[in-house]
Design a protein around this motif. Structure first.
Motif, PDB file in Angstrom:
ATOM      1  N   ARG A  21      30.511  25.947 -28.362  1.00 31.46           N
ATOM      2  CA  ARG A  21      29.816  24.865 -27.667  1.00 31.46           C
ATOM      3  C   ARG A  21      29.980  25.058 -26.167  1.00 31.46           C
ATOM      4  NH1 ARG A  21      27.650  21.010 -30.281  1.00 31.46           N
ATOM      5  NH2 ARG A  21      27.671  19.638 -28.476  1.00 31.46           N
ATOM      6  N   THR A  22      28.894  24.844 -25.437  1.00 28.44           N
ATOM      7  CA  THR A  22      28.898  25.050 -24.000  1.00 28.44           C
ATOM      8  C   THR A  22      27.784  24.202 -23.403  1.00 28.44           C
ATOM      9  OG1 THR A  22      28.845  26.750 -22.259  1.00 28.44           O
ATOM     10  CG2 THR A  22      27.399  27.095 -24.157  1.00 28.44           C
ATOM     11  N   TYR A  23      27.364  24.512 -22.184  1.00 25.67           N
ATOM     12  CA  TYR A  23      26.213  23.834 -21.589  1.00 25.67           C
ATOM     13  C   TYR A  23      25.499  24.804 -20.664  1.00 25.67           C
ATOM     14  CZ  TYR A  23      29.497  23.165 -17.683  1.00 25.67           C
ATOM     15  OH  TYR A  23      30.404  23.364 -16.671  1.00 25.67           O
ATOM     16  N   LEU A  24      24.192  24.667 -20.610  1.00 28.95           N
ATOM     17  CA  LEU A  24      23.334  25.521 -19.809  1.00 28.95           C
ATOM     18  C   LEU A  24      22.551  24.675 -18.817  1.00 28.95           C
ATOM     19  CD1 LEU A  24      21.957  27.785 -22.683  1.00 28.95           C
ATOM     20  CD2 LEU A  24      23.605  28.472 -20.939  1.00 28.95           C
ATOM     21  N   TRP A  25      22.095  25.329 -17.763  1.00 33.31           N
ATOM     22  CA  TRP A  25      21.282  24.675 -16.735  1.00 33.31           C
ATOM     23  C   TRP A  25      19.842  25.176 -16.814  1.00 33.31           C
ATOM     24  CZ3 TRP A  25      23.028  21.452 -12.609  1.00 33.31           C
ATOM     25  CH2 TRP A  25      24.414  21.249 -12.563  1.00 33.31           C
ATOM     26  N   LEU A  26      18.902  24.268 -16.635  1.00 37.83           N
ATOM     27  CA  LEU A  26      17.496  24.625 -16.455  1.00 37.83           C
ATOM     28  C   LEU A  26      17.138  24.282 -15.018  1.00 37.83           C
ATOM     29  CD1 LEU A  26      15.008  25.666 -18.126  1.00 37.83           C
ATOM     30  CD2 LEU A  26      14.288  23.267 -18.217  1.00 37.83           C
ATOM     31  N   ILE A  27      16.881  25.321 -14.198  1.00 40.98           N
ATOM     32  CA  ILE A  27      16.695  25.104 -12.773  1.00 40.98           C
ATOM     33  C   ILE A  27      15.431  25.798 -12.276  1.00 40.98           C
ATOM     34  CG2 ILE A  27      19.207  25.010 -12.480  1.00 40.98           C
ATOM     35  CD1 ILE A  27      18.909  27.726 -10.946  1.00 40.98           C
ATOM     36  N   ASP A  28      15.034  25.433 -11.089  1.00 36.04           N
ATOM     37  CA  ASP A  28      14.005  26.146 -10.339  1.00 36.04           C
ATOM     38  C   ASP A  28      14.732  27.155  -9.451  1.00 36.04           C
ATOM     39  OD1 ASP A  28      12.139  27.056  -8.513  1.00 36.04           O
ATOM     40  OD2 ASP A  28      11.233  25.093  -8.164  1.00 36.04           O
ATOM     41  N   ARG A 190      27.948  12.712 -12.650  1.00 36.72           N
ATOM     42  CA  ARG A 190      28.761  12.252 -13.783  1.00 36.72           C
ATOM     43  C   ARG A 190      28.580  13.165 -14.985  1.00 36.72           C
ATOM     44  NH1 ARG A 190      28.789   6.074 -15.875  1.00 36.72           N
ATOM     45  NH2 ARG A 190      29.971   5.887 -13.925  1.00 36.72           N
ATOM     46  N   GLU A 191      27.336  13.565 -15.252  1.00 38.07           N
ATOM     47  CA  GLU A 191      27.074  14.446 -16.396  1.00 38.07           C
ATOM     48  C   GLU A 191      27.758  15.799 -16.215  1.00 38.07           C
ATOM     49  OE1 GLU A 191      25.796  15.143 -20.121  1.00 38.07           O
ATOM     50  OE2 GLU A 191      25.254  13.306 -19.049  1.00 38.07           O
ATOM     51  N   LEU A 192      27.708  16.343 -14.996  1.00 43.03           N
ATOM     52  CA  LEU A 192      28.367  17.614 -14.734  1.00 43.03           C
ATOM     53  C   LEU A 192      29.876  17.500 -14.921  1.00 43.03           C
ATOM     54  CD1 LEU A 192      28.576  20.510 -13.792  1.00 43.03           C
ATOM     55  CD2 LEU A 192      28.322  19.722 -11.431  1.00 43.03           C
ATOM     56  N   LEU A 193      30.471  16.445 -14.381  1.00 40.67           N
ATOM     57  CA  LEU A 193      31.911  16.265 -14.550  1.00 40.67           C
ATOM     58  C   LEU A 193      32.280  16.131 -16.025  1.00 40.67           C
ATOM     59  CD1 LEU A 193      32.750  13.843 -11.609  1.00 40.67           C
ATOM     60  CD2 LEU A 193      33.636  16.162 -11.920  1.00 40.67           C
ATOM     61  N   GLY A 194      31.484  15.386 -16.771  1.00 43.46           N
ATOM     62  CA  GLY A 194      31.758  15.221 -18.194  1.00 43.46           C
ATOM     63  C   GLY A 194      31.659  16.544 -18.944  1.00 43.46           C
ATOM     64  N   ALA A 195      30.627  17.338 -18.629  1.00 41.32           N
ATOM     65  CA  ALA A 195      30.472  18.634 -19.283  1.00 41.32           C
ATOM     66  C   ALA A 195      31.629  19.558 -18.942  1.00 41.32           C
ATOM     67  CB  ALA A 195      29.142  19.265 -18.869  1.00 41.32           C
ATOM     68  N   ALA A 196      32.055  19.541 -17.670  1.00 45.18           N
ATOM     69  CA  ALA A 196      33.160  20.398 -17.248  1.00 45.18           C
ATOM     70  C   ALA A 196      34.465  19.995 -17.920  1.00 45.18           C
ATOM     71  CB  ALA A 196      33.291  20.354 -15.727  1.00 45.18           C
ATOM     72  N   LEU A 197      34.669  18.704 -18.151  1.00 42.98           N
ATOM     73  CA  LEU A 197      35.880  18.253 -18.831  1.00 42.98           C
ATOM     74  C   LEU A 197      35.852  18.601 -20.316  1.00 42.98           C
ATOM     75  CD1 LEU A 197      36.361  14.757 -17.141  1.00 42.98           C
ATOM     76  CD2 LEU A 197      37.854  16.765 -16.889  1.00 42.98           C
ATOM     77  N   ARG A 198      34.667  18.502 -20.913  1.00 47.51           N
ATOM     78  CA  ARG A 198      34.556  18.837 -22.341  1.00 47.51           C
ATOM     79  C   ARG A 198      34.648  20.339 -22.583  1.00 47.51           C
ATOM     80  NH1 ARG A 198      30.630  14.793 -21.894  1.00 47.51           N
ATOM     81  NH2 ARG A 198      28.977  16.360 -21.673  1.00 47.51           N
ATOM     82  N   HIS A 199      34.117  21.121 -21.626  1.00 44.22           N
ATOM     83  CA  HIS A 199      34.051  22.573 -21.795  1.00 44.22           C
ATOM     84  C   HIS A 199      34.561  23.263 -20.535  1.00 44.22           C
ATOM     85  CE1 HIS A 199      31.600  21.559 -25.252  1.00 44.22           C
ATOM     86  NE2 HIS A 199      30.750  20.925 -24.463  1.00 44.22           N
ATOM     87  N   PRO A 200      35.839  23.139 -20.222  1.00 46.14           N
ATOM     88  CA  PRO A 200      36.365  23.791 -19.029  1.00 46.14           C
ATOM     89  C   PRO A 200      36.238  25.310 -19.153  1.00 46.14           C
ATOM     90  CG  PRO A 200      38.157  22.978 -20.397  1.00 46.14           C
ATOM     91  CD  PRO A 200      36.895  22.436 -20.989  1.00 46.14           C
ATOM     92  N   TRP A 201      35.990  25.952 -18.005  1.00 42.99           N
ATOM     93  CA  TRP A 201      35.803  27.408 -18.000  1.00 42.99           C
ATOM     94  C   TRP A 201      34.745  27.813 -19.029  1.00 42.99           C
ATOM     95  CZ3 TRP A 201      37.933  29.727 -13.972  1.00 42.99           C
ATOM     96  CH2 TRP A 201      39.060  29.147 -13.380  1.00 42.99           C
ATOM     97  N   SER A 202      33.616  27.121 -19.009  1.00 41.37           N
ATOM     98  CA  SER A 202      32.618  27.293 -20.069  1.00 41.37           C
ATOM     99  C   SER A 202      32.106  28.721 -20.173  1.00 41.37           C
ATOM    100  CB  SER A 202      31.446  26.341 -19.830  1.00 41.37           C
ATOM    101  OG  SER A 202      30.848  26.596 -18.565  1.00 41.37           O
TER     102      SER A 202
END
Length: 238
Positions: A21-28, A190-202
């Motif tokens: 489990r991790t998280y990805l970014w969709l960016i321009d 807030r979402e970024l902080l939450g993702a980083a806490l759930r998946h540190p060093w993702s």
């Protein structure tokens, strides 16, 4: 942002699977996120991590790659799906770029692949209306598969849901499948902080997971390692 699950399933020569489990970014890539200084260690997007790595921006690297293949987006919009650098580390097994013409239609998709040997390779894809594309395998990724066969990729542009599938088909049948499944979240502080806490060093977790997967196959399953060929120069990438 897309909190997501990445799954790898090997069917041949031995069945083995893992999920992370991790998280990805969709960016321009023309306008990467600008974060306050205290959040920047959690998400950075550097041109050096993509394509040739020596152009001033990720979009410039993409345009150079496409230009070498006779494709001009004429300023059309691009969206990029990737891991960000977290505490200075990034590993993107697969970065995707959905490239549009000025009228909004899809011109192509670029799949940028990194292996664990610090090599990168880009595939230029022309998906159909369902996001399906096929391409010959030209790049050494897994030490247990030679460079043969081809990929079938299902790469619909992410919306509320992220749903990607990559199959590797080799002589004799399907050998490997990777999937990415997730749901869109607003890229708030807030979402970024939450993702980083759930998946540190993702991104490190993805890199470590792939290496542990390889150790398990080599040591526990006894799979032979395939020789790694010299990776040929690819214009606009190296």
């Amino acid at each position: 942002m897309y909190p997501c699950t990445i799954a790898h399933v090997r069917v041949s020569p031995r069945r083995y699977a893992f999920r992370v489990r991790t998280y990805l970014w969709l960016i321009d890539p023309d306008r990467p996120p600008v974060l306050p200084w205290w959040l920047r260690p959690l998400a950075r997007f550097d041109a050096r991590d993509h394509f040739s790595g020596n152009l001033p921006s990720i979009r410039a690297g993409l345009d150079s790659f496409l230009d070498a293949r006779g494709i001009d987006l004429a300023g059309g919009r691009v969206v990029m799906l990737a891991h960000a650098r977290v505490f200075g580390h990034v590993f993107n097994p697969l970065t995707l770029y959905w490239c549009h013409r000025p009228d909004g239609s899809t011109a192509c998709v670029v799949a940028e692949v990194h292996n664990t040997y610090r090599e990168r390779h880009c595939y230029l894809l022309g998906p159909d209306g369902a996001g399906r594309a096929t391409v010959d395998k030209d790049f050494y990724v897994s030490p247990f598969f030679p460079v043969d066969g081809g990929y079938t990729m299902y790469l619909p542009e992410p919306a509320d849901r992220l749903s990607l599938t990559v199959h590797l088909d080799r002589p004799g049948g399907r050998a490997f499948t990777a999937t990415v499944r997730g749901s869109r979240r607003p890229a708030t502080h807030r979402e970024l902080l939450g993702a980083a806490l759930r998946h540190p060093w993702s991104t490190a977790a993805v890199s470590v997971g792939i290496r542990l997967h390889g150790i398990a196959l080599r040591v526990l399953r006894g799979l032979p390692v395939q020789p790694r060929p010299r990776h040929p120069h690819q214009e606009g990438v190296e």
